[in-house]
Design a protein around this motif. Sequence first.
Motif, PDB file in Angstrom:
ATOM      1  N   TYR A  46       0.862  -1.188   0.000  1.00 28.76           N
ATOM      2  CA  TYR A  46       0.000   0.000   0.000  1.00 28.76           C
ATOM      3  C   TYR A  46       0.893   1.232   0.000  1.00 28.76           C
ATOM      4  O   TYR A  46       1.942   1.262   0.657  1.00 28.76           O
ATOM      5  N   TRP A  47       0.454   2.246  -0.680  1.00 27.16           N
ATOM      6  CA  TRP A  47       1.123   3.546  -0.613  1.00 27.16           C
ATOM      7  C   TRP A  47       0.038   4.550  -0.230  1.00 27.16           C
ATOM      8  O   TRP A  47      -0.876   4.798  -1.018  1.00 27.16           O
ATOM      9  N   VAL A  48       0.110   5.056   0.985  1.00 25.43           N
ATOM     10  CA  VAL A  48      -0.986   5.874   1.493  1.00 25.43           C
ATOM     11  C   VAL A  48      -0.635   7.359   1.438  1.00 25.43           C
ATOM     12  O   VAL A  48       0.402   7.782   1.941  1.00 25.43           O
ATOM     13  N   ARG A 107       2.128  -3.547 -11.355  1.00 23.68           N
ATOM     14  CA  ARG A 107       0.777  -3.115 -11.691  1.00 23.68           C
ATOM     15  C   ARG A 107       0.254  -2.238 -10.546  1.00 23.68           C
ATOM     16  O   ARG A 107       0.148  -2.709  -9.415  1.00 23.68           O
ATOM     17  N   VAL A 108       0.009  -0.986 -10.862  1.00 21.78           N
ATOM     18  CA  VAL A 108      -0.343  -0.007  -9.835  1.00 21.78           C
ATOM     19  C   VAL A 108      -1.825   0.358  -9.928  1.00 21.78           C
ATOM     20  O   VAL A 108      -2.317   0.670 -11.011  1.00 21.78           O
ATOM     21  N   GLY A 109      -2.513   0.301  -8.814  1.00 22.69           N
ATOM     22  CA  GLY A 109      -3.923   0.702  -8.781  1.00 22.69           C
ATOM     23  C   GLY A 109      -4.107   1.920  -7.891  1.00 22.69           C
ATOM     24  O   GLY A 109      -3.207   2.312  -7.146  1.00 22.69           O
ATOM     25  N   LEU A 110      -5.285   2.523  -7.990  1.00 17.98           N
ATOM     26  CA  LEU A 110      -5.557   3.728  -7.217  1.00 17.98           C
ATOM     27  C   LEU A 110      -6.965   3.663  -6.641  1.00 17.98           C
ATOM     28  O   LEU A 110      -7.920   3.309  -7.343  1.00 17.98           O
ATOM     29  N   VAL A 111      -7.087   3.997  -5.373  1.00 19.65           N
ATOM     30  CA  VAL A 111      -8.428   4.082  -4.795  1.00 19.65           C
ATOM     31  C   VAL A 111      -8.503   5.302  -3.886  1.00 19.65           C
ATOM     32  O   VAL A 111      -7.599   5.565  -3.104  1.00 19.65           O
ATOM     33  N   HIS A 112      -9.543   6.097  -4.082  1.00 17.27           N
ATOM     34  CA  HIS A 112      -9.753   7.235  -3.192  1.00 17.27           C
ATOM     35  C   HIS A 112     -11.236   7.536  -3.047  1.00 17.27           C
ATOM     36  O   HIS A 112     -12.084   6.973  -3.762  1.00 17.27           O
ATOM     37  N   GLY A 113     -11.530   8.437  -2.121  1.00 13.47           N
ATOM     38  CA  GLY A 113     -12.904   8.673  -1.712  1.00 13.47           C
ATOM     39  C   GLY A 113     -13.813   9.288  -2.762  1.00 13.47           C
ATOM     40  O   GLY A 113     -15.028   9.262  -2.636  1.00 13.47           O
ATOM     41  N   ARG A 114     -13.216   9.860  -3.803  1.00 11.25           N
ATOM     42  CA  ARG A 114     -14.063  10.519  -4.797  1.00 11.25           C
ATOM     43  C   ARG A 114     -14.391   9.639  -5.988  1.00 11.25           C
ATOM     44  O   ARG A 114     -15.042  10.075  -6.935  1.00 11.25           O
ATOM     45  N   ASP A 157      -0.201  -5.033  -7.848  1.00  8.87           N
ATOM     46  CA  ASP A 157       0.891  -5.217  -6.891  1.00  8.87           C
ATOM     47  C   ASP A 157       0.905  -4.104  -5.858  1.00  8.87           C
ATOM     48  O   ASP A 157       1.221  -4.310  -4.705  1.00  8.87           O
ATOM     49  N   LEU A 158       0.590  -2.916  -6.339  1.00  7.43           N
ATOM     50  CA  LEU A 158       0.695  -1.749  -5.467  1.00  7.43           C
ATOM     51  C   LEU A 158      -0.617  -0.993  -5.504  1.00  7.43           C
ATOM     52  O   LEU A 158      -1.151  -0.714  -6.574  1.00  7.43           O
ATOM     53  N   LEU A 159      -1.127  -0.679  -4.318  1.00  8.49           N
ATOM     54  CA  LEU A 159      -2.357   0.092  -4.244  1.00  8.49           C
ATOM     55  C   LEU A 159      -2.052   1.457  -3.648  1.00  8.49           C
ATOM     56  O   LEU A 159      -1.647   1.562  -2.490  1.00  8.49           O
ATOM     57  N   VAL A 160      -2.198   2.493  -4.482  1.00  8.04           N
ATOM     58  CA  VAL A 160      -2.059   3.856  -3.978  1.00  8.04           C
ATOM     59  C   VAL A 160      -3.430   4.254  -3.447  1.00  8.04           C
ATOM     60  O   VAL A 160      -4.440   4.058  -4.122  1.00  8.04           O
ATOM     61  N   ALA A 161      -3.455   4.790  -2.232  1.00  7.95           N
ATOM     62  CA  ALA A 161      -4.759   5.047  -1.623  1.00  7.95           C
ATOM     63  C   ALA A 161      -4.710   6.272  -0.728  1.00  7.95           C
ATOM     64  O   ALA A 161      -3.655   6.685  -0.271  1.00  7.95           O
TER      65      ALA A 161
END
Length: 686
Positions: free
Chosen positions: A480-482, A512-519, A538-542
């Motif tokens: 995770y990358w927060v 493989r990088v993914g992204l999740v955020h509140g909007r 592999d990596l979730l930026v959040a």
Amino acid sequence: MTVLKGVGPRNAERLAAIGVETVQDVLFHLPSRYQDRTRVTPIGALRHGDQAVVVGTVEAADIRYGRRRSLLLRLADGSGILTLRFFHFSAAQRSGLVRGTRLLCFGEVRSGPTGLEMVHPEYRPVAEGEAPPLEQSLTPIYPTTEGMHQLSWRTISGRALELLRQQPGRLPEWLPPELRRSYRLPELAEALLFLHRPPPDAPREELLEGRHPAQRRLAFEELLAHQLSLRALRRRQRRAGAPALVGDGRLRRRLLQRLPFQLTGAQQRVTAEIGADLRQERPMMRLVQGDVGSGKTVVAALAALQALEADHQVALMAPTELLAEQHLNSFRRWLEPLGLEVGWLTGRHKGRAREQELQRLASGELRLVVGTHALFQQDVVFQALGLVIIDEQHRFGVHQRMALREKGRTAGATPHQLIMTATPIPRTLAMTAYADLDLSVIDQLPPGRTPVTTVAIPDSRREQVVERVRAACAAGRQAYWVCTLVEESEALQCQAAEETARELTGALPQQRVGLVHGRMKGAEKEAVMAAFESGQLDLLVATTVIEVGVDVPNASLMIIENPERLGLAQLHQLRGRVGRGRVESHCVLMYHPPLTGNAQERLAVMRETTDGFLIARRDLELRGPGEVLGTRQTGEMQFRIADVMRDQPLLEPVQRAAQELLDGHPERVRPLVRRWIGRRERYIDA
Ligand code: ADP
Ligand code: MG
């Protein structure tokens, strides 16, 4: 209020603005510190920083024209010389301050350019041979309010004390003598007289720290009133009827057989506590505390199954959609093989789909539903709701608890309520804040967890950190990358996460990088989370949306950017996303220097321990109970006199005293509660 002479309508209004409306309020508005005007200090004995009364003769009076025009007096008393400095002075004032005048002064002493001085002291002339007019008691300094001078406060409190002496019945003593004796508490009136006008020899240090027996007496009574009011609330709510959810154990047994693990001892114990509550005909109100990763979800599932076995419906509510969805997935994974359907209701469900779900809940066709606050909207009607489970409740004031209870109520019966939180709170504080709830603690983590290793690294070494992520992912693990930002600006936080995701995608071409955020839209979020869970990312930026509940055991590295912006509880929650599987996990706190002292301490705590209770204790010390319990806005744990941190040693005795009073003098409970909380808090009197 205007029964006090000297309180005109103007002052009454000012007082009302800070909640001081009665004589009793005046008496409970305690001085925050004291001055000693009871004796004269020889000038020779003064030290920098003292506040003191001196008496001396003016030896010289000069006007200086420096940067600012000032009047300088030299005051001597045979033991030494003190300079009095005035920047503002009238001609009349000046003509009264001539050589040879004998003065009594009160002020703060500081070292000036020519020795010790007082700037703008209070003063008055004293005739030769006249005894200097001194105070009989220490002078109280009141926490003041706009437009109200200390002098007015003193006058008003003086009148209130007079009234108290003349008519002691105005403020009855509700603590019985035996209770006062066993806790060594002075009488109420005695304590108030002392605190508003302490004798000259009163221990000022102790008073300043709030540890004097007279202060303790008042804090004790206030905490006692609070405790009694919550207990009264609890009794009232227990009187409501609830369905006895006995259940035959058939579904629970099947789930336990299918689980890939054994319950821990703590999970078994808490499950049994809940099970016993559910079998009663009065509503359960139980708070389950368990550190992140202690396995609360399966405990909730077992409770739900007991209700389903007993032919009642269950609603499980989570604070965010992301979290609700995790529960949906867990519950579906566990319960669908048992032939149970799990419904799903959030704010996103609109129109026909929502109508249909509501209709099925109302008819009783759907027995179990997972969702967000949308579950408690007005038009959501259940056929036979037996149990409400609320997960990860952070904001947790008594008012929120009451509101949720109201919503869960259907046709005279109150459903059982189970509340789960990962915010561990020291026991005595929990008993103070949650006296209306029963407490269970899951105080054991499932076996095989390796504690997360935590390091703090300045963001100047960002490249190294990125390299570390690459290595972990290359070794088949996930990370995770927060991205954090001040909570107020979710938009900025999302933007930062988007940029970071772009940058990391560039820097890590193999990953493989993914992204999740509140909007993001719900469906998008879902897709990304599902991809991360199944290992396609592999990596979730959040952003901090992943703070609670997210459970991906293969994720073993977490980078938190700007951790200095977060409180300990939040950092602990975030870090709890890793260390869930068997591989060793790491957390990198990538801070932006320079750090404040407080931030340094927080990061040090995070490096040193993963024990949620220890972290909570430190968090309490650093932030105070209002923040930690999420009740700061409601002012709930902010007392008039008591201070939950300072008065921690009183919390246990107050519990006992509450019981003693209820047993021995139940008639005193109501007036005592009213005295402290009566008018202001809705929950007292309902
Ligand atoms: P939390 O208390 O933080 O909500 P979860 O319920 O999400 O924790 O559980 C964390 C993880 O531990 C989940 O993957 C869950 O399946 C697993 N788990 C729960 N109980 C046990 C147990 N007794 N033994 C092993 N793993 C468990
Ligand atoms: Mg959880």
